[in-house]
Every structure is written in C-alpha cells, then in structure tokens.
Design a protein around this motif. Structure first.
Motif, short mmCIF file in Angstrom:
data_model
loop_
_atom_site.label_atom_id
_atom_site.label_comp_id
_atom_site.label_asym_id
_atom_site.label_seq_id
_atom_site.Cartn_x
_atom_site.Cartn_y
_atom_site.Cartn_z
N UNK A 2 1.90 10.89 15.17
CA UNK A 2 2.79 9.74 15.22
C UNK A 2 2.45 8.97 16.47
N UNK A 3 2.63 7.67 16.41
CA UNK A 3 2.28 6.90 17.60
C UNK A 3 3.33 7.10 18.68
N UNK A 37 3.72 8.36 5.76
CA UNK A 37 3.48 8.03 7.17
C UNK A 37 2.18 7.26 7.34
N UNK A 38 1.13 7.77 6.70
CA UNK A 38 -0.17 7.11 6.82
C UNK A 38 -0.13 5.70 6.24
N UNK A 40 -7.19 0.59 -1.02
CA UNK A 40 -7.82 1.77 -1.58
C UNK A 40 -6.98 3.03 -1.52
N UNK A 41 -5.91 3.04 -0.75
CA UNK A 41 -5.04 4.20 -0.90
C UNK A 41 -3.86 3.87 -1.78
N UNK A 43 -11.07 8.27 6.87
CA UNK A 43 -10.14 7.20 7.22
C UNK A 43 -9.10 7.64 8.25
N UNK A 51 1.95 3.19 8.39
CA UNK A 51 1.23 2.81 9.60
C UNK A 51 0.10 1.86 9.26
N UNK A 52 -0.57 2.16 8.18
CA UNK A 52 -1.73 1.36 7.78
C UNK A 52 -1.32 -0.06 7.42
N UNK A 57 5.01 -1.04 10.06
CA UNK A 57 5.98 0.00 10.42
C UNK A 57 5.42 0.95 11.46
N UNK A 58 6.32 1.51 12.21
CA UNK A 58 5.99 2.63 13.10
C UNK A 58 6.90 3.79 12.67
N UNK A 59 6.30 4.89 12.27
CA UNK A 59 7.10 6.02 11.81
C UNK A 59 7.42 6.92 13.01
N UNK A 112 -6.86 9.78 7.95
CA UNK A 112 -5.56 9.96 7.33
C UNK A 112 -5.33 11.44 7.06
N UNK A 113 -4.09 11.78 6.74
CA UNK A 113 -3.72 13.19 6.67
C UNK A 113 -4.21 13.85 5.38
#
Lengths: 425, 277
Positions: free
Chosen positions: B272-273, A47-48, A7-8, B241, A51-52, A56-58, B243-244
């Motif tokens: 960020x994680x 980034x979102x 959905x994104x 969600x 991650x989703x 990946x890890x940003x 999200x940004x």
C-alpha cells in the motif's frame, strides 16, 4: 459513452480533471462459510486496479463476516468462521507480504443481523470522527446507526490511518506547492467490495432498502468483481436507483479465481473430495480438525500415499453416509441422538444449543445445499433464497426501526441456549 | 486393482495453485471409479533444452516446485506427501519427449516390482547397491511405496498414468508436436487423466480423433468445476506489471520470486502506498 477496458479489465472511469486522489478503505461483507482464496484474491485485485486507475489510494481493507443470526442453514458458527478468517489472514510464514486486511468482528458478534449499509456507516463514523476531530458519536443516517465503540480494534485502526493521512497531507502542504494546485479537504471513505452477484441482488424485491442502495452507491461507492453468469455493466445501466452514481461503481471484469465458491467447497468436503489449493492450508486443516461441513477427518490427515489413499477411498465411498449426519440448523456440529434421519423432522430441539425450528431443520447437509441451490456465498443473507419465512423476516427488519427488531421471533437469535419463552414462538 | 502413479509434465514456469489442484482432482476422479488406487504423483518439469523463450533455468523452477510441495527450505503449509518432484527430465540437457519420461518411470517401477535392476543383468551386485544409493529422491520414495505394496500384495499392478490439461490433449491434433507412435503408446499403454474447464469439449475431441479413439476407455476426462483461470502466463504477466499474484500460488513461491527478482518483478511484494501497517 463507451467504457475503456484496459488489459486487467478495469473499467476506466471517465477521466476527470480533478487531481484529488480519493482515499478508500475496502470493506467486504459475506458469510465466509468458509473463507476461500477467491475472497482473499478479491482484495488484491481491487487494490491493484484502484491504484492503477490513478483515482484512488487504498489505505487498507476490512473483512466483515455475517452474524450467526443470519439463520442460514449450514452456516458454521461465527467462532469458527472468524477463526478460519484469522488463520487465512495471519502473519505469513514468509517475511514480506504486508498485512493490510483486517478482520472486523463487530458484525459477526452482534445478536442480530446487520444490514450492510449499517456496517459501512459504523466504520465510516470512526473515520469521520477522526477527520473532524470530534469524539465518536452516533452516526446520522437512519435507523440502526451505531456509534463507533472506543474499544473496537478496527475503529481504532481506522482512526490511526486517518491520523497518518493527516500528517502526510500536512507535510506536503508545507512543500513548495504551486499556487494553482487545488487543495481539496482531506477525505477518506469506505468502499464496498463485492462480487457481481451481490450487485445483482439489488434487483430482488424486498432484499435491500432503496435508501441503502442509494447511500452505498452515492456516498460510499463499490468495487464490483465479475462473476460468471452476471453482467454488472448491464445491471448498472438498468438499475434506476444506482445508475446516477455509476462513476462511483468500479467494475473489474477480468480476474482469476472468479468461480471458486464456498458452496462448491462445502460440497466437495461433504463428498470427501479434495479442496486443496482453493483455500489456505491452515483453513483446510482447521475444517478437518473441527469436522466442519460434514467432512471426514481421515481424508486430510492421512495424506501419505497408500494409507491416505485408503482414507480417501473411504471418504468418497462413504460420502453418502456422511451426508446423513443430522446437524442443527445453527451450525452446531453435535450429532443428533438416535439413528440418522432420512427426512426433515419437525419441532426437534438441538441438545447443544437448544435451537428449535419448525421447518427444514436437520436435513442432511446435502439436502440443504441442494434445496438452496448454488446461491453464491459472498452474498449477505439478503440474497439467500430458500425458506420464504426468512425472506419475510428480512423484509420486516428492513422496514422497521431498531426498536421493533427486538420483537422478531427466535429464529434471528444467537446460537445459545434460549429461554423457554423464546423457543415457543 | 491397479495402482497408479500420476506423472505431470510441463514448464512449471512458475508452478501455480492450478497445477497442484490438478493432481488433487485427478486423484479423486480415479479413486471414484473404483478401479484404481493412487500410489503417488510426480511432477516432472521440462529441461532447459526445451528452449522456450522466457523459460527460467531449471534450478529456479525446481526450487519453486519444492517450495510449493512443502518441501523447500522455508515453506509453510502441510507438505504434500503424495506428490513428489521428479528431476530426471529436468537435469537432462536435451528436451525429452513426454512418452520417454513415462517410459523411464514405468521401467524403474517394473524393475522394483521384479526386484531386479537393469544393471544387475550386466554388472556385479556392488554396482546395484551404488546405483540405489545415488537414486534420486522420487525414485527412492517410489521404491519405498512399492516395497510397502508388495508386503500386502504378491504381484501388484502398478502403472504410470499421464496427467495433463485439456490443452495438452488438444495439442495431439497439431502437426509436428507429437510423434504418432508416442501418442498411441501413451493412450494404449499408460492412459491419461485430462483436466478440462467447463465449456471446453474434450469428449468431442476424443470422439473425433481417430488415432486415440480406439483407446478412449483409457482417457479419463475430468471437469474442473471450481474454475481457476490461473495460468503461468497470467502469473508472469501480472508480476511484470508489479501487480499482486497472491493466493494464486503458494506464498513461499511468491517470496522466492520476489527475492530473486524473477519474471521482471521488482524485488518486493506490492505494498500500500505509505500506509502499510
């Protein structure tokens, strides 16, 4: 081989059994002439989405604006563009939002234009050095490779990120992990963040070295954001050079702010029209204070109703006059002496920086942009059409190694007073 | 020369950069015609009586608008001095048709211009003074603008004009949404500035819709070329969600949303994680 679109609008990669999450730092190049909300939003969306995807890890992001040596008409000086970016990325007035995007000044302050692949190589060198525990050294990977400067703030920051990564990985390794869990070697890499227009420019003959395109797709990977008029999925399908690496190319098809372009903003500024809410207020303020891009200072600062209305009206009605201001091709804002010239003048020299060009200099800003067309601004200089001589120079530089780049004529030089010898070439 | 005050209604649930941009584009467009000067703009959020699911209490929507317009408690950026928040509609318990909101502001302006007040006709002079003292912010601001104007012109022509998006214009054709007489009054007596995306066809709508077609001169259609797909709906979905939403609405508004946990957001900015500096 259907691609799922959640959905994104993130094109889901084929799900692999590999549990390793890839550590990435997003790098975006471009003119940033000026920086806009779209440029900033791209990082947030990427980034979102990364991650989703679970893959990946940003770790962070870097914006690397192009150098003045780009030679593009209407390009404000690196000093201005860097400062506008700094304002846009500045610590926010409200507490809370993390500052995770860095401003990379290395490319912008070089004397010559740097291919995007080399920018990636440079920052990757810092990461690799820290990963392998060696001192920074010259990167492998062809001509123009740069060793990472010990004093470069972004390189230092990248090494710090890797150190933190190592210590986190070390800590979890001591936990009671199941024996089945595979432990991949620690890795981190840059990933190129860009719009679909940049991806499409891969197809333009002579703009990109095939080897660079392959390296970017294979070793770095890309996050490509949709832009109207471009079809990135189709492009990847059709482009032989990068198609083998399509699993490294993440396409984001649905996102807002996708059509705010710097050239539209410059056009509106020229015409005395509002650009508010398309870029941060602090950047707009800077543009007006320094009278960049042919704008009229009174339009912004006279913002109180009736008086500002007069100013706005004056701005709009005199936009034609503003367009006639002659500006140096290097982006100096110095007004030329003498009356406004309606047409290009050959062989004239800018009083401020001594820049001299033999073609298409000192056109009014409007004429320059119209001539160039609406070339998307997030493209690196390779994409800019217009002066075919520029294109020829690009091709030359792509095929020569670093040593012979120095032999290029004055057009690729920096914005400052030139030696008499250079200006004659 | 006609002086315009633009009024935009809507939920503003929450306010976004697109809403704010709408005012800027409309103002540029009106000035460009050469027939108008823009005196100011008023944002009029709908009241809670609208009863739309997911509509936050007006208290929140008003505070977010104040932050967006640069007049809230912790706002950054430069305050917009030509757009003001109008709370008359929001504080009423019942929903108010748009036409009545326009009527309200036009009547107040007419009274300022005539230097009379409705109450003065019926009550003693003291009442008038106390009414002005209690006057809401946007009316006090309008009053000062009108006063300045009257110093320059003897009988200035000041009109309210409706500012809206193409979706509102298209809703004219939906049965039951608008009273016919309201639509006629809006296009005949006030006029509209309609912001549309490239690709939509508001011209065709105005051409084919009989009720408003006679007044098409009063309907100004502006195309937003820097297409912003920023809608409040998208913002709410993105917040839900976790999200940004950064750079789609002003930072102080986002901050307010996170601090109050609105729209299903968690209480903090997305991070960020483990690696945020």
């Amino acid at each position: 081989d259907a691609k799922l679109t959640d959905t994104v609008g993130c094109s889901a990669m084929p799900v692999a059994a590999d549990p390793t999450i890839e550590n990435v730092v997003l790098l975006a190049c471009g003119s940033y002439n000026p920086v806009t909300n779209m440029h900033l939003r791209m990082f947030e969306v990427a980034r979102d989405a990364l991650r989703k995807s679970g893959r990946f890890r940003v770790l962070g992001g870097i914006i690397s604006p192009v150098a003045d040596a780009f030679g593009k008409e209407d390009l404000a000086s690196a000093e201005h563009r860097l400062e506008m970016l700094r304002l846009a990325l500045s610590p926010p007035a409200v507490a809370g939002p993390p500052a995770w995007i860095r401003l990379g000044k290395w490319e912008a302050t070089r004397r010559r234009w740097t291919p995007t692949r080399q920018v990636l190589d440079r920052y990757q060198a810092a990461i690799d050095a820290e990963l392998t525990g060696t001192e920074p050294c010259s990167t492998a990977g062809g001509s123009g490779g740069e060793s990472c400067d010990e004093t470069d703030a972004e390189c230092i920051w990248l090494r710090k990120l890797v150190r933190r990564l190592k210590s986190t990985a070390g800590a979890s390794a001591h936990g009671g992990d199941s024996a089945d869990r595979q432990t991949a070697p620690l890795a981190a890499r840059l990933m190129l963040l860009c719009g679909a227009d940049l991806l499409a420019s891969f197809a333009r003959p002579g703009l990109w070295r095939t080897e660079d395109m392959v390296t970017i797709a294979r070793d770095y990977g890309m996050v490509v954001l949709a832009r109207s008029g471009f079809n990135p999925q189709k492009f990847i399908y059709e482009c032989d050079a990068i198609n083998p690496f399509e699993q490294n190319l993440v396409i984001l098809s649905e996102w807002s702010c996708n059509d705010t372009s710097s050239s539209q903003i410059r056009r509106s500024l020229r015409r005395g029209e509002s650009v508010r809410y398309l870029l941060p207020d602090s950047v707009i303020d800077y543009v007006y204070r320094h009278r960049l891009y042919g704008c009229r200072a009174d339009y912004w600062h006279g913002q109180s109703s009736v008086s500002s209305d007069d100013a706005a009206e004056a701005a709009v009605s005199s936009s034609a006059a503003a367009a006639a201001v002659q500006r140096c091709s290097r982006g100096c804002q110095t007004r030329m002496t003498g009356s406004a010239m309606p047409a290009a003048r050959i062989g004239k020299e800018c009083r401020a920086c001594g820049a001299r060009s033999t073609r298409h200099v000192f056109l009014s800003s409007a004429a320059v942009d119209d001539q160039r067309g609406d070339a998307p601004d997030c493209l690196p200089q390779q994409q800019q059409h217009g002066d075919s001589r520029h294109d020829r120079h690009r091709q030359q530089s792509l095929q020569q190694d670093a040593a012979s780049v120095a032999a290029l004529p004055a057009l690729s030089g920096p914005v400052r007073h030139r030696s008499h010898r250079e200006s004659k070439s | 020369m006609r002086y315009i005050v633009l009024v935009a209604g809507g939920s503003f649930n929450p306010v976004t950069n697109m809403h704010l941009r709408m005012f800027e584009l409309a103002r540029d467009a009106l000035i460009k015609t050469g027939q108008f000067k823009v005196l100011g703009g008023i944002v009029s959020p709908v009241s809670d009586g609208y009863n739309k699911p997911g509509l936050l209490p007006s208290k929140h929507r008003i505070e977010m608008l104040k932050l967006a317009l640069g007049r809230g408690s912790c706002s950054d950026g430069i305050p917009s001095s030509w757009i003001r928040l109008g709370t008359w509609e929001a504080i009423r318990s019942q929903w108010t048709p748009t036409r009545k909101v326009l009527d309200h502001y036009q009547r107040r302006i007419d009274a300022m211009l005539a230097d009379t007040d409705e109450a003065q006709l019926n009550g003693p002079p003291d009442e008038k003074r106390s009414r002005i003292d209690e006057e809401s912010d946007e009316l006090a601001w309008l009053r000062s603008l009108v006063a300045k104007l009257r110093a320059k012109e003897s009988q200035p022509d000041v009109r309210i004009m409706l500012l809206c998006g193409g979706d509102v214009l298209q809703s004219f054709a939906v049965k039951g949404v608008w009273q016919e007489e309201d639509m006629v009054s809006i296009v005949r007596d006030y006029g509209m500035v309609v912001l549309s995306r490239p690709g939509s066809d508001p011209h065709r709508f105005v051409h084919t819709f009989d009720l408003i077609n006679p007044y098409e001169r009063n309907i100004r259609l502006v195309t937003e070329w820097a297409v912003n797909d920023i809608s409040s709906t998208l913002i709410r979905r993105t917040l839900q969600r976790n999200e940004s939403v950064r750079y789609m609405l002003p930072d102080p508004v986002i901050d307010y949303i996170y601090r109050n946990g609105l729209y299903g957001s968690t209480a903090s900015w997305p991070r960020l994680e483990n690696f945020a500096d």
